[in-house]
Design a protein around this motif. Sequence first.
Motif, PDB file in Angstrom:
ATOM      1  N   ASN A   1      16.989 -18.328  -7.340  1.00 16.01           N
ATOM      2  CA  ASN A   1      16.165 -19.371  -6.988  1.00 16.01           C
ATOM      3  C   ASN A   1      16.641 -20.227  -5.676  1.00 16.01           C
ATOM      4  OD1 ASN A   1      17.859 -20.821  -8.222  1.00 16.01           O
ATOM      5  ND2 ASN A   1      16.453 -21.435  -9.962  1.00 16.01           N
ATOM      6  N   ASN A   2      17.737 -19.652  -5.094  1.00 18.07           N
ATOM      7  CA  ASN A   2      18.329 -20.467  -3.705  1.00 18.07           C
ATOM      8  C   ASN A   2      17.850 -20.063  -2.508  1.00 18.07           C
ATOM      9  OD1 ASN A   2      20.102 -21.195  -6.069  1.00 18.07           O
ATOM     10  ND2 ASN A   2      21.736 -20.898  -5.057  1.00 18.07           N
ATOM     11  N   SER A   3      16.632 -19.492  -2.506  1.00 22.58           N
ATOM     12  CA  SER A   3      16.271 -19.165  -1.354  1.00 22.58           C
ATOM     13  C   SER A   3      14.513 -19.094  -1.342  1.00 22.58           C
ATOM     14  CB  SER A   3      16.582 -17.802  -0.653  1.00 22.58           C
ATOM     15  OG  SER A   3      16.271 -16.730  -1.472  1.00 22.58           O
ATOM     16  N   SER A   4      13.959 -19.143  -0.080  1.00 16.07           N
ATOM     17  CA  SER A   4      12.482 -19.310  -0.059  1.00 16.07           C
ATOM     18  C   SER A   4      12.018 -18.844   1.295  1.00 16.07           C
ATOM     19  CB  SER A   4      12.218 -20.697  -0.236  1.00 16.07           C
ATOM     20  OG  SER A   4      10.786 -20.747  -0.303  1.00 16.07           O
ATOM     21  N   THR A   5      11.024 -17.926   1.534  1.00 22.07           N
ATOM     22  CA  THR A   5      10.534 -17.436   2.643  1.00 22.07           C
ATOM     23  C   THR A   5       9.564 -18.422   3.294  1.00 22.07           C
ATOM     24  OG1 THR A   5      11.198 -15.262   2.228  1.00 22.07           O
ATOM     25  CG2 THR A   5       9.635 -15.564   3.591  1.00 22.07           C
ATOM     26  N   PHE A   6       9.315 -18.653   4.468  1.00 20.70           N
ATOM     27  CA  PHE A   6       8.312 -19.551   5.143  1.00 20.70           C
ATOM     28  C   PHE A   6       7.664 -18.634   6.101  1.00 20.70           C
ATOM     29  CE2 PHE A   6      12.127 -20.871   7.032  1.00 20.70           C
ATOM     30  CZ  PHE A   6      11.645 -21.056   8.486  1.00 20.70           C
ATOM     31  N   ARG A   7       6.442 -19.060   6.643  1.00 23.63           N
ATOM     32  CA  ARG A   7       5.720 -18.216   7.685  1.00 23.63           C
ATOM     33  C   ARG A   7       5.370 -19.128   8.834  1.00 23.63           C
ATOM     34  NH1 ARG A   7       2.588 -13.026   6.157  1.00 23.63           N
ATOM     35  NH2 ARG A   7       4.496 -12.125   5.265  1.00 23.63           N
ATOM     36  N   ILE A   8       5.695 -18.932  10.005  1.00 25.53           N
ATOM     37  CA  ILE A   8       5.313 -19.428  11.342  1.00 25.53           C
ATOM     38  C   ILE A   8       4.256 -18.960  11.908  1.00 25.53           C
ATOM     39  CG2 ILE A   8       6.337 -20.416  13.519  1.00 25.53           C
ATOM     40  CD1 ILE A   8       9.100 -20.056  12.288  1.00 25.53           C
ATOM     41  N   THR A   9       2.974 -19.520  12.005  1.00 28.58           N
ATOM     42  CA  THR A   9       1.985 -18.992  12.616  1.00 28.58           C
ATOM     43  C   THR A   9       1.768 -19.529  13.987  1.00 28.58           C
ATOM     44  OG1 THR A   9       0.824 -19.043  10.706  1.00 28.58           O
ATOM     45  CG2 THR A   9      -0.575 -18.838  12.345  1.00 28.58           C
TER      46      THR A   9
ATOM     47  N   PHE B   1      27.244 -28.442  -0.605  1.00 29.39           N
ATOM     48  CA  PHE B   1      26.530 -27.295  -0.390  1.00 29.39           C
ATOM     49  C   PHE B   1      25.937 -27.355   0.989  1.00 29.39           C
ATOM     50  CE2 PHE B   1      23.524 -29.866  -2.791  1.00 29.39           C
ATOM     51  CZ  PHE B   1      22.458 -29.754  -2.108  1.00 29.39           C
ATOM     52  N   THR B   2      25.445 -26.187   1.226  1.00 33.18           N
ATOM     53  CA  THR B   2      24.811 -26.056   2.641  1.00 33.18           C
ATOM     54  C   THR B   2      23.611 -25.356   2.436  1.00 33.18           C
ATOM     55  OG1 THR B   2      27.074 -26.029   3.803  1.00 33.18           O
ATOM     56  CG2 THR B   2      25.050 -25.100   5.069  1.00 33.18           C
ATOM     57  N   LEU B   3      22.673 -26.093   3.263  1.00 39.90           N
ATOM     58  CA  LEU B   3      20.975 -25.562   3.333  1.00 39.90           C
ATOM     59  C   LEU B   3      21.053 -24.892   4.591  1.00 39.90           C
ATOM     60  CD1 LEU B   3      18.213 -25.392   2.411  1.00 39.90           C
ATOM     61  CD2 LEU B   3      17.804 -27.649   3.452  1.00 39.90           C
ATOM     62  N   TYR B   4      20.714 -23.685   4.672  1.00 40.00           N
ATOM     63  CA  TYR B   4      20.561 -22.954   5.876  1.00 40.00           C
ATOM     64  C   TYR B   4      19.150 -22.634   6.369  1.00 40.00           C
ATOM     65  CZ  TYR B   4      25.546 -21.691   5.847  1.00 40.00           C
ATOM     66  OH  TYR B   4      26.831 -22.082   5.716  1.00 40.00           O
ATOM     67  N   VAL B   5      18.439 -22.884   7.287  1.00 38.14           N
ATOM     68  CA  VAL B   5      17.119 -22.645   7.682  1.00 38.14           C
ATOM     69  C   VAL B   5      17.287 -21.387   8.714  1.00 38.14           C
ATOM     70  CG1 VAL B   5      15.094 -23.234   8.610  1.00 38.14           C
ATOM     71  CG2 VAL B   5      16.350 -24.757   7.221  1.00 38.14           C
ATOM     72  N   HIS B   6      16.996 -20.290   8.646  1.00 36.94           N
ATOM     73  CA  HIS B   6      17.033 -18.766   9.481  1.00 36.94           C
ATOM     74  C   HIS B   6      15.741 -18.713  10.045  1.00 36.94           C
ATOM     75  CE1 HIS B   6      21.084 -18.118   7.714  1.00 36.94           C
ATOM     76  NE2 HIS B   6      20.345 -18.268   6.455  1.00 36.94           N
ATOM     77  N   LEU B   7      15.729 -18.748  11.286  1.00 44.75           N
ATOM     78  CA  LEU B   7      14.467 -18.802  12.093  1.00 44.75           C
ATOM     79  C   LEU B   7      14.641 -17.320  12.672  1.00 44.75           C
ATOM     80  CD1 LEU B   7      14.743 -22.256  13.658  1.00 44.75           C
ATOM     81  CD2 LEU B   7      13.247 -21.349  11.877  1.00 44.75           C
ATOM     82  N   PRO B   8      13.444 -16.809  12.963  1.00 44.20           N
ATOM     83  CA  PRO B   8      13.173 -15.474  13.775  1.00 44.20           C
ATOM     84  C   PRO B   8      13.386 -15.499  15.152  1.00 44.20           C
ATOM     85  CG  PRO B   8      10.768 -16.225  13.133  1.00 44.20           C
ATOM     86  CD  PRO B   8      12.129 -17.283  12.659  1.00 44.20           C
TER      87      PRO B   8
ATOM     88  N   VAL C   1       2.402 -13.960  13.361  1.00 45.94           N
ATOM     89  CA  VAL C   1       3.063 -14.513  11.983  1.00 45.94           C
ATOM     90  C   VAL C   1       4.381 -13.954  12.175  1.00 45.94           C
ATOM     91  CG1 VAL C   1       2.746 -14.951   9.577  1.00 45.94           C
ATOM     92  CG2 VAL C   1       0.675 -14.728  10.919  1.00 45.94           C
ATOM     93  N   LEU C   2       5.390 -15.209  11.828  1.00 46.21           N
ATOM     94  CA  LEU C   2       6.730 -14.789  11.818  1.00 46.21           C
ATOM     95  C   LEU C   2       7.140 -15.194  10.761  1.00 46.21           C
ATOM     96  CD1 LEU C   2       7.441 -16.047  15.547  1.00 46.21           C
ATOM     97  CD2 LEU C   2       7.188 -13.697  14.895  1.00 46.21           C
ATOM     98  N   ASP C   3       8.216 -14.818   9.873  1.00 42.45           N
ATOM     99  CA  ASP C   3       8.823 -14.918   8.839  1.00 42.45           C
ATOM    100  C   ASP C   3       9.998 -15.511   8.922  1.00 42.45           C
ATOM    101  OD1 ASP C   3       6.802 -14.284   7.060  1.00 42.45           O
ATOM    102  OD2 ASP C   3       7.737 -12.320   6.742  1.00 42.45           O
ATOM    103  N   GLY C   4      10.385 -16.919   8.357  1.00 42.49           N
ATOM    104  CA  GLY C   4      11.940 -17.448   8.284  1.00 42.49           C
ATOM    105  C   GLY C   4      12.358 -17.527   6.906  1.00 42.49           C
ATOM    106  N   ASN C   5      13.511 -17.909   6.922  1.00 40.87           N
ATOM    107  CA  ASN C   5      14.020 -17.747   5.027  1.00 40.87           C
ATOM    108  C   ASN C   5      14.982 -19.381   5.150  1.00 40.87           C
ATOM    109  OD1 ASN C   5      16.696 -17.235   3.606  1.00 40.87           O
ATOM    110  ND2 ASN C   5      14.867 -16.187   2.667  1.00 40.87           N
TER     111      ASN C   5
END
Length: 157
Positions: free
Chosen positions: A147-155, A70-77, A130-134
């Motif tokens: 439940n296969n995704s999560s949002t994170f914030r870059i300050t 499986f693949t884990l993707y980190v999407h950045l703004p 503040v930028l959102d990534g996923n």
Amino acid sequence: MSRLLLSRALRAACAAVVLAAGPAAAADACATGADLVVSAADPAPVQDGGSTLLHPVVINTGDTATAVPFTLYVHLPPGVVGSGTSPDATCSTLPFGHTVACTVPAGLAPGASVTAEVRISVASGMDPEVLDGNVEAELPDDPTPGNNSSTFRITVI
């Protein structure tokens, strides 16, 4: 048939097996397979032109090991690029640098987890914001893809 209807049908079949054959037979009939859950805590604040680390985690909460990679993707703004590493996966940065993909081999056991380390670099001259990534994991036939995704914030400071 939609995933929701299929899930309900499987639960109903499992309940019928439990009633008809008892708990021993239910163990095989009620297996749900591998179920990935993704989390990513917000990384430390970063100055424009600087970098910080993100540590996304994937846990198999299912009752069987993952049968396929499986693949884990980190999407950045926009304005943010990344690169990743993991001792348990092969990570690469996709074109333009806004997505890091970490491929995990088959066999992640029930209860086991994989953590990636993604270095996030912020462009010089960015205003504080503040930028959102996923973060998301793609596993075919995951019984609960919600439940296969999560949002994170870059300050950016």
